[in-house]
Design an enzyme around this catalytic site. Structure first.
Site, PDB file in Angstrom:
ATOM      1  N   LYS A  73     -13.260 -43.324  39.057  1.00 54.65           N
ATOM      2  CA  LYS A  73     -13.085 -43.869  40.404  1.00 54.65           C
ATOM      3  C   LYS A  73     -14.408 -44.038  41.165  1.00 54.65           C
ATOM      4  CE  LYS A  73      -8.316 -42.448  41.071  1.00 54.65           C
ATOM      5  NZ  LYS A  73      -7.330 -41.825  41.942  1.00 54.65           N
ATOM      6  N   ASP A 110      -5.042 -45.204  47.268  1.00 51.99           N
ATOM      7  CA  ASP A 110      -4.418 -43.882  47.084  1.00 51.99           C
ATOM      8  C   ASP A 110      -3.905 -43.328  48.418  1.00 51.99           C
ATOM      9  OD1 ASP A 110      -4.504 -43.476  44.358  1.00 51.99           O
ATOM     10  OD2 ASP A 110      -6.485 -42.526  44.384  1.00 51.99           O
TER      11      ASP A 110
END
Ligand code: NDP
Length: 285
Positions: A73, A110
């Site tokens: 990420k 997210d």
């Protein structure tokens, strides 16, 4: 699955290491089928864990987009030509879109997934109603803290094993975010409306021994880990009569805006992707 691959099939996917047990292909392909889109969503395991080389090779028409999971990420953020504010704040990207000019655009959904999970499983929860405690200071915790700040939480308390990392998150996100060590958890739990486990302890089969009894009786307890779906942390919370939110709902919650970014369509609410995931996890509904 009897879907045909044609000359016009659009490709999207998920990159991670390991990626083999990712539930994202199950979710996205179910939505693709329901929407009758000429598309496919596949898993990628970047060679030698070299995410930059992998992503550079996808520029300019190879694929439409990519979800990014552990451990790429942060690398996903660094390869992008354009970064959304929420990805910048999270210090990590879980969504890359590859545009027709060969550019890579990074986002982090997210936090949206986290808030969607609360809406789905505790609809009366109001992020503005009081302080929120987040355990962990990695990308997931930072994204969650940024999402709660954006949603109007009056205070976000970041509790981490390594206090210095919690302090970095607090420093990056401003005055409304405070850092605590694990020893300070009881203090950090006072008057919270929610506690979120954003550590990777569960992945390593390690237990988080924190004083959940110090939370108010109405506090919601959430665990980002979804393998197992019913984690020991959530079980302890339920034993204390706290309501809970699970990590699978967050995964589905972040998949929805990803699907929209890839295919320009809202996923069908009638597909039981949660049921499909629970079946794949071999868990109880
Ligand atoms: P990172 O590796 O970046 O961060 C891990 C964090 O966990 C660190 O703060 C670390 O503390 C802490 N930690 C690890 N082991 C322990 C332990 N035994 N006790 C206390 N703290 C511990 O991971 P991410 O932030 O990327 O992800 C965290 C978790 O969230 C993962 O399990 C991931 O799968 C999950 N996740 C779930 C999502 C969903 O959709 N449900 C989405 C994103 C993430 P320290 O700094 O001291 O090392």
């Amino acid at each position: 699955m009897s879907r045909k691959i044609t000359g016009a099939t659009v490709v999207a996917g998920v990159a991670g290491a390991p990626v083999r047990h990712s539930l994202s292909p199950i979710i996205h392909n179910a939505w693709i089928e329901a929407a009758e889109i000429d598309a496919v969503y596949v898993p990628f395991a970047p060679c030698g864990d070299d995410f930059r080389r992998f992503a550079e090779g996808l520029r300019g028409g190879v694929i439409r987009g990519l979800n990014v999971t552990v451990p790429f990420k942060e690398a996903a953020l660094s390869v992008a030509d354009e970064v959304s504010q929420r990805a910048e704040l999270a210090g990590a990207a879980n969504l890359l879109v590859f545009d027709e000019d060969g550019r890579i655009i990074a986002d982090n959904v997210d936090g949206l997934g986290l808030l969607a999970a609360f809406t789905a499983q505790v609809p009366d929860f109001d992020p503005k109603a009081g302080p929120v405690a987040i355990i962990g200071a990695g990308g997931a915790a930072r994204g969650a803290a940024a999402a709660f700040v954006a949603a109007g939480a009056p205070e976000v308390r970041v509790i981490n094993r390594t206090l210095a990392k919690a302090e970095i998150v607090a420093g990056a996100l401003g005055d409304g975010v405070r850092a605590y060590s694990l020893n300070g958890a009881a203090l950090a739990f006072e008057e919270v409306t929610a506690v979120i486990n954003a550590t990777s302890a569960g992945l390593a089969n390690e237990q988080l021994d924190l004083p959940l009894e110090a939370t108010p009786a109405a506090a919601i307890v959430m665990d980002m880990t979804y393998k197992p779906l019913d984690t020991p942390f959530l079980q302890r919370a339920r034993a204390l009569q706290r309501r809970t939110v699970d990590g699978l709902e967050m995964l589905i919650g972040q998949a929805a805006p990803s699907f929209e970014a890839f295919f320009g369509r809202v996923p069908s609410p009638t597909v039981d992707v949660r049921g499909l995931c629970i079946e794949a996890l071999g868990a109880k509904a």
